[in-house]
Every structure is written in C-alpha cells, then in structure tokens.
Design a protein around this motif. Structure first.
Motif, mmCIF file in Angstrom:
data_model
loop_
_atom_site.group_PDB
_atom_site.id
_atom_site.type_symbol
_atom_site.label_atom_id
_atom_site.label_comp_id
_atom_site.label_asym_id
_atom_site.label_seq_id
_atom_site.Cartn_x
_atom_site.Cartn_y
_atom_site.Cartn_z
ATOM 1 N N GLU A 187 1.166 -7.288 -17.664
ATOM 2 C CA GLU A 187 2.104 -7.960 -16.772
ATOM 3 C C GLU A 187 1.316 -8.563 -15.607
ATOM 4 O O GLU A 187 0.125 -8.303 -15.464
ATOM 5 N N MET A 188 2.000 -9.340 -14.785
ATOM 6 C CA MET A 188 1.354 -9.803 -13.566
ATOM 7 C C MET A 188 1.165 -8.575 -12.678
ATOM 8 O O MET A 188 2.136 -7.927 -12.314
ATOM 9 N N ASN A 189 -0.084 -8.227 -12.409
ATOM 10 C CA ASN A 189 -0.360 -7.002 -11.651
ATOM 11 C C ASN A 189 -1.454 -7.289 -10.625
ATOM 12 O O ASN A 189 -2.651 -7.196 -10.915
ATOM 13 N N THR A 190 -1.026 -7.640 -9.424
ATOM 14 C CA THR A 190 -1.986 -8.067 -8.404
ATOM 15 C C THR A 190 -2.885 -6.915 -7.940
ATOM 16 O O THR A 190 -4.021 -7.141 -7.542
ATOM 17 N N GLU A 225 0.845 -1.202 0.000
ATOM 18 C CA GLU A 225 0.000 0.000 0.000
ATOM 19 C C GLU A 225 0.880 1.251 0.000
ATOM 20 O O GLU A 225 0.598 2.226 -0.695
ATOM 21 N N LEU A 226 1.973 1.188 0.767
ATOM 22 C CA LEU A 226 2.895 2.329 0.791
ATOM 23 C C LEU A 226 3.525 2.537 -0.588
ATOM 24 O O LEU A 226 3.675 3.671 -1.049
ATOM 25 N N LEU A 227 3.857 1.445 -1.262
ATOM 26 C CA LEU A 227 4.468 1.549 -2.589
ATOM 27 C C LEU A 227 3.505 2.185 -3.593
ATOM 28 O O LEU A 227 3.895 3.040 -4.386
ATOM 29 N N VAL A 228 2.240 1.766 -3.523
ATOM 30 C CA VAL A 228 1.237 2.345 -4.439
ATOM 31 C C VAL A 228 1.169 3.855 -4.229
ATOM 32 O O VAL A 228 1.198 4.635 -5.189
ATOM 33 N N LEU A 229 1.117 4.241 -2.974
ATOM 34 C CA LEU A 229 1.005 5.686 -2.686
ATOM 35 C C LEU A 229 2.249 6.451 -3.138
ATOM 36 O O LEU A 229 2.185 7.651 -3.389
ATOM 37 N N LYS A 230 3.373 5.737 -3.244
ATOM 38 C CA LYS A 230 4.600 6.390 -3.751
ATOM 39 C C LYS A 230 4.728 6.220 -5.263
ATOM 40 O O LYS A 230 5.778 6.467 -5.843
ATOM 41 N N ASN A 231 3.639 5.730 -5.874
ATOM 42 C CA ASN A 231 3.582 5.541 -7.322
ATOM 43 C C ASN A 231 4.542 4.452 -7.825
ATOM 44 O O ASN A 231 5.020 4.523 -8.955
ATOM 45 N N GLU A 232 4.817 3.482 -6.975
ATOM 46 C CA GLU A 232 5.694 2.391 -7.403
ATOM 47 C C GLU A 232 4.881 1.118 -7.623
ATOM 48 O O GLU A 232 3.789 0.959 -7.076
ATOM 49 N N LYS A 233 5.469 0.206 -8.381
ATOM 50 C CA LYS A 233 4.797 -1.080 -8.601
ATOM 51 C C LYS A 233 4.830 -1.918 -7.324
ATOM 52 O O LYS A 233 5.828 -1.908 -6.606
ATOM 53 N N VAL A 234 3.749 -2.672 -7.100
ATOM 54 C CA VAL A 234 3.709 -3.502 -5.896
ATOM 55 C C VAL A 234 4.615 -4.725 -6.060
ATOM 56 O O VAL A 234 4.960 -5.108 -7.174
ATOM 57 N N ILE A 235 4.974 -5.309 -4.930
ATOM 58 C CA ILE A 235 5.761 -6.545 -4.941
ATOM 59 C C ILE A 235 4.797 -7.701 -5.180
ATOM 60 O O ILE A 235 3.806 -7.852 -4.451
ATOM 61 N N ALA A 236 5.096 -8.504 -6.201
ATOM 62 C CA ALA A 236 4.226 -9.657 -6.453
ATOM 63 C C ALA A 236 4.616 -10.782 -5.497
ATOM 64 O O ALA A 236 5.778 -11.165 -5.425
#
Lengths: 247, 636
Positions: free
Chosen positions: B549-552, A42-53
């Motif tokens: 891409e894989m995008n959860t 959630e923090l990454l999204v708010l920083k405009n980064e891709k989430v960790i899969a």
C-alpha cells in the motif's frame, strides 16, 4: 498547544472515506502545519496505528506537492500561501481543525489526503512546451524580449501546479492553471509560432480531463500561492476565440 | 584499482572537442533499439531523458514525486552562471573556469571544470529558446547579477525562482517527448536496487509507491540523476523526500563513492526554531548582493536590531574579507557566521543566527528596486517568520545544503560500473571541495542536456552488439528477492521508536561532528555513535502498515537505513583527509587567524571509496594541475 484534528481517512480509491478525530497535545506555534501532522503521525506509530498519508516535498512553498483543505479553505486560513508555509501560530490553543483532501473529481483520492493530479501533466503534455531540440538555439540576445513582456511571462510562469485553484473552484475548473502556462509561453517571441495550436490542444485536454468551466468568481486567484491573476483566463479565452476563428 | 578518468588529450580549450571527434557514433536506426533508464527527473534527469529521446533512444524516466515538475531543482532560487561577458566586465570561459576551480579549493578536475564553463554560454541560449523568462533590460537584452565567490556579473536569473523556471523548461521538454511516445514516465516510483549483470549495469528494481509493488526494468544503460544526499543531516535545505538510496545501492553493487564528506553548508538559511523542525528553509544567496551581514559588537546584546546604532554593529565579513565582503564564498561565509555565533554574538531567540540587513540598500536604491530584485524572497520570509524584512533585518543561519560528493565518475560521467552513469548533483565531479553559488543549476543542466547525450554513445556503440537481457534473468530475480527481504525485515522489527526518532539522532551526530568543522576525535566518536544508531534502528524501529500500500513511514525507513550507512562513510572520508579545504574544515589544520590550511602535496586527490562487506576501501585519483598552479585561496 492542544488541537483537535478532524481528518479525512480513506484506505484506497475504492474505499469509502470518513472523518476521524484526533486529540493532539504538545504542538508549538513555531511548527508548520505539516510538522504538526508529522507529530501526529509519530504519535500514531507509537500507538501501533497507520500513519495519515499526506503530501509534501520541498516545504519551501515552491514544489507544489503539498495541499489540503483546512477548515474549508485550500491551503488553510490565509490568502496566497501553500500548506507548508502555514504555521500553527495561525490557530489558537484548543482549536478544532478539519483537514480534507483536494475536492475535484479530476483529482481522484489515492489515500487519505493524497490525490492524483496527473491530469495536470496530461494538459502540459498537449503543448506546454516550445518545440525545439537541444542544440538548436540561437544566441540568447538575438531575440530581444522587452522587460514588460518578460515580466508578464514570469508572472504567469510562477504557477507551482499545486491544484489549489481547482480545489477551491465551485466548478473544479483548471482554467487558471492552464491559462497561466499558455500565457507564459504565448507571450514570449519563442513561443509564438505554436500559440494557436497550444491554446487549442491544451484547452481541449483540460475539458477532456473533466475539469469544469470557469465562471469568473475569482476564488482561484485568492487561493493561488503565487497570486496568479484571473486576467490570464480572460486572455486564454480571447485567444481561444481567435483560434476558433482562424481555425 | 586503477581509476581511469579518461581525460582527453590537448589543450584545455580543445579537450571536449577532441573527445567528441574521437567518440563513437550510433546510426539513428540503431538508437531505436537501445533502452535507457533515467532515475530522477530534475534538471539533469529531465534534460537527459528529453535529449536522449530526441536523439532516438527509447527512454524510461522515474521519479518518487507525483510529477516530474516537483523535482528539487525547482527550489533553487538565485540563478545560473554563464560566461557570456554581456556586462563587458572582463568575464570569459577561462575566468569562469578559474573561479570555479579556485572556489572548489583545487579539489576538482581541470578538464571537467573547464568543460562546465565552456558549455555555460550555449546553455543560456538553450534555456532562452525553451521559454525561460530570465530577467531583462527594458530594451530586451538579458540582465546579470553577481554571486558569491566571483567579482564579475555572470549570473542569469528569473526573479528568485530561477530553479523553478529552468526545471519547468526541462519538465516541459520531457513531456514533449512523453507526448511523442519516446519517453515513458513513471512518477511515484522509487529505485530500490541496481541490477548488475556480467559487471555491467543492466537494470533496476523499482517500488511503486502507490501499490507497493516491486517492478523490474531492464535496459542497455542506467543513468542516475537523483540529486544530493544532504538529508543525511536531517535538517537541511533539501526537499524532505531527497535521499541517497539509489546512490547507496549502486555503491554497494560496486560503484565507487567520490569525496563523500564534502557537504556545502549554505550561509543564508532560516535558523532552526525548535526540535520539531523538519527542514531548514533557504533564503537565496543572491540576497548577499545587497544585504549586509552583521552581529552586535556586544555579546548577548538583548536590544532589537533597529535599536543598535551603526557603530555598535560588526559587519564581520566586510571586516575580515574586505575585497569580497558579503560576497565571500559559501564555506567562508558559513564558517565566519558559526565563529561569531559560537563566540556568543548570535542573535534571535535561540541565539543561533546573524542579521542580513537591507537598510542601506533600501536607502541607496529605493524600496521598489529591492522589491523588484528580491520581492518573492521577502514575501516568503514573512510567511515563514512573520517578520517584515523591509523594516527590520532578516535572521539567517548556516544549513546543510549541496553535496559536492557523490558517485565517482570519469570524464564521460560513467561510474566504475560500465553502463551506469551519474549526472548532476549525485556525481562528485566539477565542484571540488566547495560549490560556488549559481553553479549547481548549471552543472545539472549541462550534464543532462549536453554532456551525457554525447558520451553515452561511446558505451552503447558496443552494447548494440550484445544480446538483450530480459527481466527474467536470475540477477533480476535475486535483486528483487533481496529488496523484498529488506522491506520485510524493516516491517518485522515492530520496535518502540519511530523512524524520525532515529533520523533526528543521526542528524545531530552528523551536524555536530561532520558539518562545518571536523576533528579527529569527533569523527571517531561519530563513527561509533552512528554504528550504535544503526544497531538500534535494526532492533527497535517501528513501522506500521504494510508493504502493499502507500506507506510513507516505510519509504522513510528504507531511506534512513541507507542514510545511516552513508553517514559512516562520510565521517570515514572526513577522518582520512587530514587537511582543510573548501567545505571540509579540519580544526587541526588552520592558521592562527582561523583560516583553512590545505596540504596539496599529500591530499591533492579525489578520494574514491569502494564498498567491501560493510567496510570501505580507499582508492585515490590523483589530481594533476596542468594549466593552473594551485594557490592559497584568499578572499581578503
């Protein structure tokens, strides 16, 4: 709690991966390890980064979908649990936690912490079933199964297919997974008819998938969330010898 | 719209046989030419896909997980019911039918419910043959235990992992047919739309969750086996990936939605411990066989459980429902817990739970017996909470669980779109307003293995004469284009809030107003609040990454958009039903003692909702009780 995560990031199977560092604040001891990763995402999204899969589904320790290396151990610092059952109370405030995907060439990385475990399905496909069509079953109590045998079958059948046994094995062997399934079905009278064929075909597929050989170090048993015993492997090997002799 | 439930003629016990005698058959050579898509690979989906393939059909099966073995059926713990009367305690098909009908508060169909009970006995035979290691006596015969809502022992179990063992059996049968090249399996694939051509279901649009590619699949029939949708509450006992999107897309394409607001609240989950929590873990209901539920008699008691003497404990289920006690049905046990918690007697750090105590059972049977019966559950409880339940009571709390509602289906399990079937938890049938314990594995299994493979022939027999449709058809083009546009729309918003933020908001409203108890004002408020959440979601959600891409995050966002709309329908349904029945407790309709008041004259029907440009229109299927006279449910 404040934790420094060092997490393996890899865009795709073709890309070269690398460890990336994330400082995360605001975690609590009650959070499961996966909830801590949710929080980081959630923090990454708010920083405009891709989430960790990363993978998960039931978050109750039974579906087998979650599974990562945490500080060099499959499913983290405890014996016999899944990653979703690991809680942040197992770590200390200020800790650094290294998170990597399962390690095995038969489990290629798809993205970040997600690996492809379809090799397991292909092993199952080669005989981890009893060949009888829907509608052909005799009355359930017509074939008695003594409690001891049924219990033994259940002990083996409890495998959740998470892949921790492979990931933790220095040879990346799938022997525990394959043996558990073979012993579940072979020990029941219903599964007897196909026992030799099952052993031959499933173990052949296991090798074809590139899993290593078992050298009985027992690491798989320690990391297995269901505590499946390596005695299963010995039994599988014995049956393999029998099968080879019988042909 | 006239809803034709297609109930066959004859006495209850003859209906299924009469149906089979009269239904059409397809010759094996023709079956090869017919394609069926099965969406979902749990007990119902895997069972159906394997059996349809055995019959000779060409089958494709889809699941969003990395393997069919992960489907959420795997998590069911307690057991599966079957009328075998092995315990010689007076069980029979009729008694099981009656218990199920009564347990559902007379809001299900007699014929479907009877068929469920009738097919339960051969189902156990079937699973034993597939190698399910059910619990056994020393002599080798099968053991049973009892479960909530019934007084006989008809539940078969494999430790606390019954769902896992049944699912693994179904999964192995599925892979048997994959090997035979009669089923093609598509894991990590999510259905995003249904393709309807000339009023019939003819295909689906699927997103490959690894590459993000949209794919088209055409077929002669589509079977949805996508499970329950209780993740609409966010915190539920369901797997995180469980969603309602396939159902919702089918609903928007014309399939009616039956009894959407009937959600079972399970009484024995682990309590929520913080805002960050992503799910609630279920402890098997089987624990209520030996565990006794209580709270302190004194409000806000701060003593530890073991320090509270017997005479200061309130075993409220045993007190209020002496004949069923701790085995009262789920809706009753959940509401009774909520009542005690709301009245200030809750225990635990957040005062949101009650005790489930094994002290007496351990004294009576010994620790070994309890370990044998529930060992893995105690282990799981310790892993999650750090508490040893052999030494102190467990803390449990109610949680959103099973969806009794789902797509409306007739006796053949076909929706109102010809060629579209819904099986297992994703249809509405059989359970009524409340599902009894150990009946969900049963329904999913018989739908998939026994019923659908018989009923689908009736439709396909005429389809064989029609021209085969290809994925080049303009309707496929249109559906794919719309799906793509929807994905692009979500990605383009680039707002300031996460998907989880909106899901938490939706969950709070749904739990507050549309869970264990409901009232008019609350439901009206909820509908307007959810509409606000919907508008804010489409203005302010932020999803990073892209669609190729894989995008959860994207997966979650698409599912949530559908949950939000479904939430509005659930509240609309709960608002319309001005009575209390089963899991649906309208506060306006209760006795002085707080028991539910059902209104049979006005509400003895299945609500079936049609989607109409963002709004919903109610249709009613009247429930006729030909063989059983509805009575007031009493467990006292």
């Amino acid at each position: 709690m404040k934790i420094t995560f060092k997490i393996w990031r890899q865009e795709s199977p073709k890309d070269k991966g690398a460890i990336k560092k994330y400082e995360v604040d605001g975690l609590t001891e009650d959070m499961s390890f996966l909830e801590a990763l949710d929080h980081l995402n959630e923090l990454l999204v708010l920083k405009n980064e891709k989430v960790i899969a990363f993978e998960y589904d039931c978050r109750e320790g039974i579906c087998g979908q979650c599974g990562v290396f945490i500080n060099g151990r499959a499913h983290g610092p405890h014996d016999h649990i899944t990653t979703c059952q690991l809680h942040m109370r197992s770590f200390k405030d200020g800790d650094t936690i290294v998170v990597e995907p399962w390690r095995a060439s038969s489990f290629p990385i798809i993205k970040d912490l997600v690996v492809d475990r379809s090799a397991f399905d292909r092993i199952i496909e080669q005989g981890a079933f009893i060949s009888s069509k829907t509608g052909t079953a005799p009355e359930a109590n017509a074939i008695p199964v003594p409690k001891e045998i049924s219990d033994r079958a259940m002990d083996a059948a409890a495998c959740i297919g998470c892949g921790a046994c492979v990931a933790t094995c220095k040879n990346a062997s799938a022997a525990l997974f394959t043996a558990a399934k073979i012993n579940h079905l072979n020990s029941l009278p219903q599964g007897k008819a196909e026992e030799h064929k099952r052993v031959a075909e499933m173990t052949y597929q296991m090798e074809k998938e590139g899993f290593g050989n078992c050298t009985f170090t027992g690491a798989c048993e320690v990391e297995c969330p269901e505590s499946i015993s390596i005695v299963n492997i010995a039994e599988m090997n014995a049956r393999r010898i029998q099968t080879n002799i019988i042909g | 719209m006239k809803l034709d439930s297609k109930i066959p003629e004859g006495k209850l016990e003859d209906k299924w046989r009469n149906y089979q005698v009269k239904s059409q058959l397809i010759n094996p050579a023709n079956k090869k030419k017919l394609n069926i898509l099965v969406v979902g690979s749990g007990l119902s989906g895997a069972g159906a896909a394997a059996t349809l393939a055995e019959l000779g059909y060409d089958v494709k099966c889809f699941c969003y997980q990395d393997s069919a073995r992960r489907a959420h059926s795997v998590a069911a713990q307690g057991g599966i019911n079957a009328a075998k009367n092995y315990q010689h305690d007076g069980d029979s098909v009729y008694r099981m039918f009656y218990d199920t009908l009564k347990g559902g508060d007379f809001r299900s169909r007699e014929a479907n419910t009877y068929r469920l009970a009738e097919l339960s006995a051969p189902l156990i035979d079937h699973y034993v043959q597939q190698g399910v290691p059910f619990a056994r006596e020393y002599g080798g015969t099968l053991v049973n235990r009892s479960f909530g809502g019934v007084q006989v022992q008809r539940t078969f179990y494999a430790r606390g992992q019954t769902g896992q063992q049944l699912l693994l059996a179904a999964y192995s049968q599925l892979y048997k047919m994959v090997r035979a090249k009669k089923v093609e399996m598509f894991p990590r694939s999510e259905m995003l739309d249904l393709v309807v051509i000339d009023g019939k279901a003819k295909g689906i649009i699927v997103r490959d969750l690894v590459t993000g590619e949209l794919k088209r699949f055409a077929a002669d029939a589509v079977v949805l086996a996508t499970g329950g949708y209780s993740r609409v509450f966010r915190l539920s006992t369901l797997a995180i990936g469980c969603n309602g999107s396939a159902l919702w897309k089918a609903h928007k394409k014309g399939a009616l939605f039956g009894a959407p607001s009937f959600t079972q609240i399970h009484p024995t989950a682990l309590p929520q411990s913080s805002e960050a929590q992503s799910k609630l873990t279920l402890m098997s209901e089987s624990l209520r066989n030996d565990g006794r539920i209580w709270v302190p008699k004194m409000k806000a008691d701060t003593r530890k459980a073991n320090e509270i003497p017997e005479e200061e404990r309130d075993y409220y289920l045993e007190r209020r429902y002496p004949s069923f006690g701790n085995l009262a049905p789920r809706d009753i046990a959940s509401r009774a817990a909520k009542e005690r918690i709301d009245a200030g007697f809750g225990v635990g750090r957040l005062k949101n739970s009650v005790y489930l105590d094994f002290k007496h059972a351990i004294e009576k049977f010994g620790i070994e017996t309890i370990e044998d019966r529930y060992g893995n559950l105690f282990k799981m409880y310790k892993k999650i909470t750090g508490i040893d339940a052999y030494k102190e009571p467990m803390q449990i709390s109610p949680a959103a669980h099973f969806s009794m509602g789902g797509l409306w289906v007739d006796y053949e399990l076909m929706t109102t779109i010809p060629g579209l079937y819904a099986i297992g938890e994703c249809n509405f049938s059989d359970h009524g307003a409340n599902r009894l314990g150990a009946n969900s594995l049963l329904q999913a299994s018989v739908d998939g293995y026994f019923i659908l493979p018989n009923t689908i022939n009736n439709y396909l027999a005429s389809e064989i004469k029609t021209t085969t449709i290809t994925t080049n058809h303009p309707e496929f083009e249109k559906a794919e284009k719309e799906t793509k546009a929807n994905i692009q729309k979500v990605l383009a918003i680039n707002g300031t809030k996460t998907v989880d933020h909106f899901h938490r908001e939706l969950g709070k409203v749904m739990w507050q107003e549309c869970a264990m108890s409901r009232n008019k004002a609350g439901l009206e408020k909820a509908i307007s609040q959810i509409k606000t959440i919907r508008d804010q979601f489409w203005e302010d959600v932020k999803v990073t990454g892209d669609d190729k891409e894989m995008n959860t995050e994207l997966e979650k966002a698409l599912r949530l958009a559908d949950f939000i709309e479904l939430g509005i329908l659930m509240c609309t349904d709960a608002l319309e039903r001005e009575e209390s029945c089963g899991a649906h407790f309208r506060e306006e309709f209760q006795t002085e003692e707080g028991e539910a008041v059902r209104k049979d004259k006005e509400f003895s029907y299945v609500s079936a909702w049609a989607y109409h440009q963002g709004d919903f229109k109610l249709h009613k299927e009247a429930l006729e009780f030909e063989f059983v006279q509805p009575s007031v449910r009493s467990y006292k």
